[in-house]
Design a protein around this motif. Structure first.
Motif, PDB file in Angstrom:
ATOM      1  N   VAL B  22      -5.347   2.213  -2.008  1.00  0.00           N
ATOM      2  CA  VAL B  22      -5.656   3.363  -1.143  1.00  0.00           C
ATOM      3  C   VAL B  22      -7.092   3.830  -1.387  1.00  0.00           C
ATOM      4  N   LYS B  23      -7.474   3.811  -2.654  1.00  0.00           N
ATOM      5  CA  LYS B  23      -8.857   4.191  -2.991  1.00  0.00           C
ATOM      6  C   LYS B  23      -9.843   3.197  -2.380  1.00  0.00           C
ATOM      7  N   ALA B  24      -9.530   1.916  -2.527  1.00  0.00           N
ATOM      8  CA  ALA B  24     -10.425   0.888  -1.978  1.00  0.00           C
ATOM      9  C   ALA B  24     -10.542   1.010  -0.461  1.00  0.00           C
ATOM     10  N   ALA B  25      -9.451   1.478   0.181  1.00  0.00           N
ATOM     11  CA  ALA B  25      -9.451   1.580   1.642  1.00  0.00           C
ATOM     12  C   ALA B  25     -10.205   2.820   2.138  1.00  0.00           C
ATOM     13  N   ASP B  26     -10.738   3.639   1.225  1.00  0.00           N
ATOM     14  CA  ASP B  26     -11.516   4.827   1.611  1.00  0.00           C
ATOM     15  C   ASP B  26     -10.724   5.737   2.546  1.00  0.00           C
ATOM     16  N   VAL B  27      -9.508   6.042   2.125  1.00  0.00           N
ATOM     17  CA  VAL B  27      -8.622   6.877   2.936  1.00  0.00           C
ATOM     18  C   VAL B  27      -9.178   8.302   3.005  1.00  0.00           C
ATOM     19  N   ASP B  28      -8.976   8.972   4.148  1.00  0.00           N
ATOM     20  CA  ASP B  28      -9.547  10.307   4.365  1.00  0.00           C
ATOM     21  C   ASP B  28      -8.595  11.443   3.996  1.00  0.00           C
ATOM     22  N   PRO B 106      -1.699   4.874  13.293  1.00  0.00           N
ATOM     23  CA  PRO B 106      -1.811   3.879  12.219  1.00  0.00           C
ATOM     24  C   PRO B 106      -1.686   4.490  10.819  1.00  0.00           C
ATOM     25  N   ILE B 107      -0.512   4.976  10.513  1.00  0.00           N
ATOM     26  CA  ILE B 107      -0.245   5.598   9.213  1.00  0.00           C
ATOM     27  C   ILE B 107       0.235   4.521   8.247  1.00  0.00           C
ATOM     28  N   VAL B 108      -0.190   4.596   6.996  1.00  0.00           N
ATOM     29  CA  VAL B 108       0.352   3.691   5.979  1.00  0.00           C
ATOM     30  C   VAL B 108       1.122   4.530   4.956  1.00  0.00           C
ATOM     31  N   THR B 151      -0.984  -5.945   0.003  1.00  0.00           N
ATOM     32  CA  THR B 151      -0.286  -5.579   1.230  1.00  0.00           C
ATOM     33  C   THR B 151      -0.731  -4.218   1.747  1.00  0.00           C
ATOM     34  N   VAL B 152      -1.014  -3.281   0.846  1.00  0.00           N
ATOM     35  CA  VAL B 152      -1.493  -1.973   1.314  1.00  0.00           C
ATOM     36  C   VAL B 152      -2.808  -2.150   2.083  1.00  0.00           C
ATOM     37  N   ILE B 153      -3.678  -2.994   1.572  1.00  0.00           N
ATOM     38  CA  ILE B 153      -4.956  -3.236   2.263  1.00  0.00           C
ATOM     39  C   ILE B 153      -4.711  -3.938   3.603  1.00  0.00           C
ATOM     40  N   GLN B 154      -3.855  -4.937   3.584  1.00  0.00           N
ATOM     41  CA  GLN B 154      -3.504  -5.610   4.845  1.00  0.00           C
ATOM     42  C   GLN B 154      -2.884  -4.629   5.833  1.00  0.00           C
ATOM     43  N   ALA B 155      -2.100  -3.695   5.291  1.00  0.00           N
ATOM     44  CA  ALA B 155      -1.367  -2.749   6.150  1.00  0.00           C
ATOM     45  C   ALA B 155      -2.329  -1.910   6.978  1.00  0.00           C
ATOM     46  N   TYR B 156      -3.452  -1.488   6.363  1.00  0.00           N
ATOM     47  CA  TYR B 156      -4.413  -0.689   7.132  1.00  0.00           C
ATOM     48  C   TYR B 156      -5.006  -1.508   8.277  1.00  0.00           C
ATOM     49  N   ARG B 157      -5.314  -2.762   7.984  1.00  0.00           N
ATOM     50  CA  ARG B 157      -5.896  -3.597   9.037  1.00  0.00           C
ATOM     51  C   ARG B 157      -4.887  -3.823  10.170  1.00  0.00           C
ATOM     52  N   LEU B 158      -3.662  -4.104   9.794  1.00  0.00           N
ATOM     53  CA  LEU B 158      -2.611  -4.308  10.797  1.00  0.00           C
ATOM     54  C   LEU B 158      -2.370  -3.020  11.595  1.00  0.00           C
ATOM     55  N   ALA B 159      -2.227  -1.899  10.868  1.00  0.00           N
ATOM     56  CA  ALA B 159      -1.905  -0.626  11.515  1.00  0.00           C
ATOM     57  C   ALA B 159      -2.963  -0.253  12.537  1.00  0.00           C
ATOM     58  N   GLU B 160      -4.231  -0.426  12.151  1.00  0.00           N
ATOM     59  CA  GLU B 160      -5.312   0.012  13.026  1.00  0.00           C
ATOM     60  C   GLU B 160      -5.518  -0.946  14.195  1.00  0.00           C
ATOM     61  N   ARG B 161      -5.096  -2.194  14.014  1.00  0.00           N
ATOM     62  CA  ARG B 161      -5.221  -3.129  15.125  1.00  0.00           C
ATOM     63  C   ARG B 161      -4.030  -3.010  16.090  1.00  0.00           C
ATOM     64  N   ILE B 167       5.120   0.748   6.747  1.00  0.00           N
ATOM     65  CA  ILE B 167       5.709   1.033   5.431  1.00  0.00           C
ATOM     66  C   ILE B 167       5.451  -0.177   4.537  1.00  0.00           C
ATOM     67  N   VAL B 168       4.973   0.083   3.326  1.00  0.00           N
ATOM     68  CA  VAL B 168       4.908  -0.969   2.313  1.00  0.00           C
ATOM     69  C   VAL B 168       5.957  -0.623   1.261  1.00  0.00           C
ATOM     70  N   ALA B 169       7.052  -1.378   1.251  1.00  0.00           N
ATOM     71  CA  ALA B 169       8.173  -1.098   0.351  1.00  0.00           C
ATOM     72  C   ALA B 169       8.192  -2.101  -0.795  1.00  0.00           C
ATOM     73  N   TYR B 170       8.759  -1.675  -1.909  1.00  0.00           N
ATOM     74  CA  TYR B 170       8.961  -2.560  -3.066  1.00  0.00           C
ATOM     75  C   TYR B 170       9.976  -1.900  -3.973  1.00  0.00           C
ATOM     76  N   ASP B 171      10.464  -2.638  -4.972  1.00  0.00           N
ATOM     77  CA  ASP B 171      11.541  -2.129  -5.829  1.00  0.00           C
ATOM     78  C   ASP B 171      11.085  -0.890  -6.596  1.00  0.00           C
ATOM     79  N   GLY B 172      11.834   0.208  -6.436  1.00  0.00           N
ATOM     80  CA  GLY B 172      11.591   1.369  -7.283  1.00  0.00           C
ATOM     81  C   GLY B 172      11.928   1.025  -8.731  1.00  0.00           C
ATOM     82  N   PHE B 173      11.221   1.615  -9.652  1.00  0.00           N
ATOM     83  CA  PHE B 173      11.358   1.390 -11.101  1.00  0.00           C
ATOM     84  C   PHE B 173      11.144  -0.059 -11.524  1.00  0.00           C
TER      85      PHE B 173
END
Lengths: 314, 392
Positions: B22-28, B106-108, B151-161, B167-173
Motif C-alpha cells: 500500500v505504501k509502495a502504491a502511494d495510496v492517498d 477502484p477500491i482495494v 497481488t495488492v500492487i496488481q490489484a491497483y492496476r486491475l482496479a483502475e483499469r 478484495i485481496v484475501a488470504y488466510d487469517g492468522f
C-alpha cells in the motif's frame, strides 16, 4: 452568525438546483435545497443521504444537481463526506486537485441524521472533518411514506404511530439533535427555518466558512405537505408559525456560546410567542389532539425554553 | 518495462506485506477500523503515515461500515484508496460492497479471512469472504506473503483499469500473523507500474457528475448487466496485469496455479495458503505412494477463471474440491465446489467430483488427511459432501 446578506437583494442570483425535479408541490426541503446550493456556490461537493431529496432529484438519467453529487446509502453520508474531504486534502497536497478550495457539504434528512446515520455523524464530528452537515428536518421518514423517526414530535400521527383508541400518535418526545451535536464541541451549529431566508442563508454561509476549523452543523426546519397534512400553499406559513410559536427556536452555537437569533431571541418571554395551537391547528397530523395534550406539549416547550435560556447564560 | 536490478528482502507477515504494498502504491486515503486479524495492517500503515513515509490521509472511522463508506467517498473524489477488514467487519460493510462495485470504484481492500459468528471465532476460515463473493468485486485469494504483496500492487492496476473494486484475501492468522521472506520492489518502480491515469468520472466541481442516482425499472437492469460485462473483462485484464507485473518485477502467478498436474489422475482443487501448502505436501506423499496426484489452486476467485480451471482438470480421472467455508443449505455446502461443478456442467465435462469441507474455524488439517482424499478418489469418490475432521 456573520452577516453576508443584509437584504433579499444581496442573495446569490445563480441557480444551482435545477428545475424539473420530482419534489412535491410546496415541499419545504426543495426550498432549502435551492438556497443551500445558491449559498455554497459552485465549488462544492454534495454528499446526500438516502431520502426524499435524493430520490426526487436524481431519477437517472436526469439530475437536479449542478454540483458534483454523491449518494451512497441511508446511514453513511457523514462517513462518505469524511472520505471526500480527506481525498481533496491529500490530492491538493500532492498537486492532483485542480478545482481549488472545494467545500464538502452533507445533506441528510432527519431519519438519516437522528436515527440510522447518528453513528457516522458522531464519528465525523469527533474526527473534526471540515464538512458542513445540513439536516433538513421534516420530522418523519417521508421518503418511505410517513413513518415516525427520532425527530417526530410527541402525539404526531404517522403511519407507524397511528391514532387509535389505545395509543394516540407517537409516544416519545423528539430527540434533541442539536444537544447531541453541540456535545461534540463543533465550531458552529445552528437552527434555521425555510420561512426566514436571510437568517438561513447567513447561517449556511457562516457554517460553510467555519469548516476551515472543523465540522459545522445546520438544522433546517422543512415542513412536509403530505406528511404533515396541510395545503401545499401553506408551507412557509407553517414554518413561520413554528418559529413564532416557539416550537422551533432559531439559535446558533458559535464556539461554545449559545445565542438566540431574531425573532426567537424575544421568545424567552413566553408572552411574546404566539400560542402553540396556531402551529398545530394547520396540520392534519395533530388534528386529533385534545386540549390536555396540547397543554402537555406547551409545558414541555416551556421547559425547553428554560433550558435554552440557561444555555444562553453559559 | 525492465526487471528491477535491486533486491530487498524483508521478513514480513502477510499483513505487513499488505502495508508495504500500500505504501509502495502511494495510496492517498486509508480508512480503517481495527478488527482481528486485520489490525496489524492498519497499525503498520499508521506507523508509515506517522513517520511521514506515506503521504496519505488516515481516517480512523468508527466502524467498518463507515470505513468502506469513507473510501467510497474518497475514491469517488479521485483518490487512490485502501481499507482492510475481516469477518464481522466485512459483514457490517456488506451493504457498501454492492454500492462500491455498482459505482465502479477502484477500491482495494485486504481481507485476512476469519470465521463468522455465532459462535464467535477469531480464527481462520473463508466464511467471511465467501459471503462477499457475489457482490461484483474482483476477489484474489493469495497463498504466500510474497504473493499477498505482489497481488495488492496488481490489484491497483486491475482496479483502475477495469473500474472495479478488488478484495485481496488470504488466510487469517495462518498467513496474517506468520513471518515469511518477502522480496520488496523498488517503490519508484511500483509507482511507474501504477501511473496516475485520470478517471472519466470523479467528484470534481470543474466537471460535475451525479453519482449514486435513483434508477427506475427502465434503467437498473442495464447498470447491473454492465457490471457483469466489467467482471468478464476483468478476467482478461487480470491475466494481462499478472503478465505485465511478471515482466516488470520477475514474479507472476497466473489466475490459477497447478502443482504436479501435468500427468495427474487425481486432483485437489482449493484456495488459500494453508490448504494449498498442505495439499501440495499431500500430493507429494501420494506420488511417493504411487498415486498420480496434483493440486489446482484458484488464485483469482472472482471473476471465476472457468476456462483455466477446466483446462487444469481436463486430464484427471476424478477430483476433490476443498472448501474452507460452509454455505448453508445448498445442493453442496462448499462455495468453490459449486463453482467448479457449475463450470464442469456448463462445459459438458463429466467427471467424478467430491466436495470436501475442512479447516472450519481453523480446525487443524493434517497432510495425512489430505492424502486420504487421493486414496478415496482412486477407490471411488463419494457422492455426498465430506466434512473432514468434524466430530459427529
Amino acid at each position: 452568525m456573520k452577516v453576508y446578506y443584509k437584504t433579499l437583494r444581496d442573495l446569490p442570483r445563480e441557480e444551482l438546483f435545477a428545475p424539473g425535479h420530482r419534489m412535491c408541490a410546496g415541499c419545504g426541503a426543495a426550498i432549502a435545497m435551492r438556497w443551500i446550493t445558491k449559498v455554497v456556490g459552485p465549488n462544492a461537493v454534495i454528499a446526500n443521504a438516502t431520502g426524499c431529496v435524493e430520490v426526487t432529484t436524481t431519477p437517472y438519467p436526469e439530475t437536479a444537481w449542478m454540483h458534483p453529487y454523491i449518494h451512497v446509502a441511508f446511514e453513511n453520508s457523514a462517513a462518505v463526506a469524511s472520505g471526500v474531504e480527506a481525498a481533496i486534502k491529500t490530492l491538493r497536497r500532492k498537486g492532483l486537485w485542480d478545482a481549488g478550495d472545494t467545500k464538502v457539504v452533507v445533506i441528510a434528512g432527519d431519519g438519516g441524521t437522528y436515527d440510522i446515520g447518528l453513528q457516522s455523524l458522531s464519528g465525523m464530528l469527533e474526527r473534526r472533518h471540515g464538512v458542513l452537515y445540513i439536516l433538513y428536518d421534516n420530522e418523519a421518514y417521508m421518503n418511505t411514506g410517513i413513518q415516525r423517526s427520532g425527530s417526530t414530535p410527541k402525539y404526531a400521527w404517522t403511519t407507524t404511530t397511528p391514532v387509535g383508541a389505545a395509543v394516540r400518535g407517537k409516544i416519545q418526545w423528539k430527540k434533541d439533535i442539536m444537544g447531541i451535536v453541540m456535545a461534540h464541541r463543533v465550531p458552529y451549529a445552528a437552527t434555521a427555518s425555510i420561512s426566514h431566508i436571510l437568517d438561513m442563508t447567513n447561517k449556511i454561509k457562516t457554517a460553510l466558512e467555519y469548516t476551515t476549523e472543523g465540522p459545522t452543523f445546520l438544522h433546517i426546519f422543512a415542513p412536509c405537505v403530505p406528511g404533515w397534512r396541510y395545503p401545499e400553499n401553506k408551507t412557509v406559513e407553517v414554518a413561520r408559525l413554528a418559529v413564532e410559536t416557539g416550537y422551533f427556536p432559531l439559535y446558533e452555537w458559535d464556539h461554545g456560546k449559545l445565542r438566540l437569533n431574531p425573532p426567537s431571541n424575544s421568545h424567552i418571554d413566553k408572552t411574546k410567542r404566539k400560542p402553540l395551537k396556531e402551529f398545530l391547528k394547520l396540520q392534519g397530523r395533530f388534528a386529533h389532539l385534545t386540549e390536555e395534550e396540547i397543554a402537555e406539549l406547551e409545558k414541555e416547550l416551556d421547559a425547553y425554553w428554560q433550558y435554552l435560556a440557561k444555555l444562553q447564560t453559559l | 518495462m525492465q526487471i528491477q536490478k535491486t533486491r530487498k528482502i524483508e521478513a514480513l507477515t502477510s499483513n505487513y506485506a499488505v502495508a508495504y504494498a500500500v505504501k509502495a502504491a502511494d495510496v492517498d486515503v486509508i480508512a480503517v477500523y481495527p478488527i482481528t486479524p486485520q489490525t496489524t495492517i492498519v497499525e503498520k500503515l499508521s506507523e508509515f503515515v506517522a513517520n511521514g513515509e506515506l503521504n496519505a490521509e488516515l481516517i480512523h472511522v468508527e466502524s467498518e461500515h463507515s470505513a468502506l463508506s469513507a473510501v467510497v467517498g474518497a475514491s469517488a473524489a479521485g483518490a487512490r484508496v485502501f481499507t482492510a477488514t475481516s469477518s464481522q467487519g466485512l459483514e457490517l460493510a456488506h451493504e457498501v460492497l454492492h454500492i462500491a462495485s455498482g459505482m465502479r470504484l477502484p477500491i482495494v481492500m485486504a481481507v485476512p479471512t476469519r470465521a463468522v459468528s455465532a459462535p464467535i471465532s477469531i480464527h481462520n476460515d473463508y466464511g467471511d469472504v465467501m459471503n462477499a463473493r457475489d457482490v461484483g468485486w474482483v476477489i484474489y485469494i493469495a497463498a504466500s506473503a510474497q504473493e499477498v504483496y505482489d497481488t495488492v500492487i496488481q490489484a491497483y492496476r486491475l482496479a483502475e483499469r477495469a473500474l472495479l473494486p478488488v478484495i485481496v484475501a488470504y488466510d487469517g492468522f495462518l498467513m496474517s500473523h506468520t513471518v515469511e521472506p518477502v522480496e520488496l520492489n523498488d517503490e519508484e518502480e511500483v509507482r511507474k507500474f501504477l501511473p496516475r491515469t485520470p478517471r472519466p468520472y470523479t467528484l470534481n466541481p470543474r466537471r460535475p457528475v451525479t453519482m449514486g442516482p435513483l434508477a427506475s425499472p427502465d434503467w437498473y437492469y442495464e447498470f447491473k448487466y454492465q457490471q457483469v460485462l466489467a467482471l468478464q473483462e476483468a478476467y482478461k485484464i487480470a491475466k494481462d496485469v499478472d503478465a505485465e507485473y511478471s515482466r516488470a518485477f520477475g514474479r507472476g502467478y497466473g489466475v490459477v496455479e497447478a502443482y504436479r498436474m501435468e500427468d495427474a489422475d487425481y486432483a485437489i482443487v482449493t484456495y488459500g495458503g494453508a490448504a494449498y501448502g498442505n495439499a501440495k505436501a499431500a500430493a507429494d506423499l501420494a506420488r511417493e505412494r504411487g498415486i498420480a496426484a496434483g493440486v489446482v489452486r484458484i488464485r483469482l476467485y472472482r471473476p471465476f477463471p472457468t476456462a483455466d480451471v477446466l483446462k487444469a482438470i481436463s486430464g484427471v480421472k476424478a477430483l476433490a474440491v476443498l472448501d474452507r467455508a460452509i454455505m448453508f443449505g445448498g445442493p453442496a455446502e462448499g462455495p468453490l465446489y459449486r463453482d467448479v461443478a457449475t463450470a464442469m456442467y456448463m462445459s459438458g465435462l463429466d467427471k467424478p467430483a467430491v466436495n470436501v469441507i475442512h479447516g472450519i474455524g481453523q480446525r487443524t488439517m493434517y497432510v495425512e488427511d489430505l492424502y486420504k482424499i487421493y486414496t478415496m478418489l482412486r477407490e471411488g469418490p463419494r457422492k455426498e459432501v465430506v466434512f473432514m475432521g468434524v466430530r459427529i
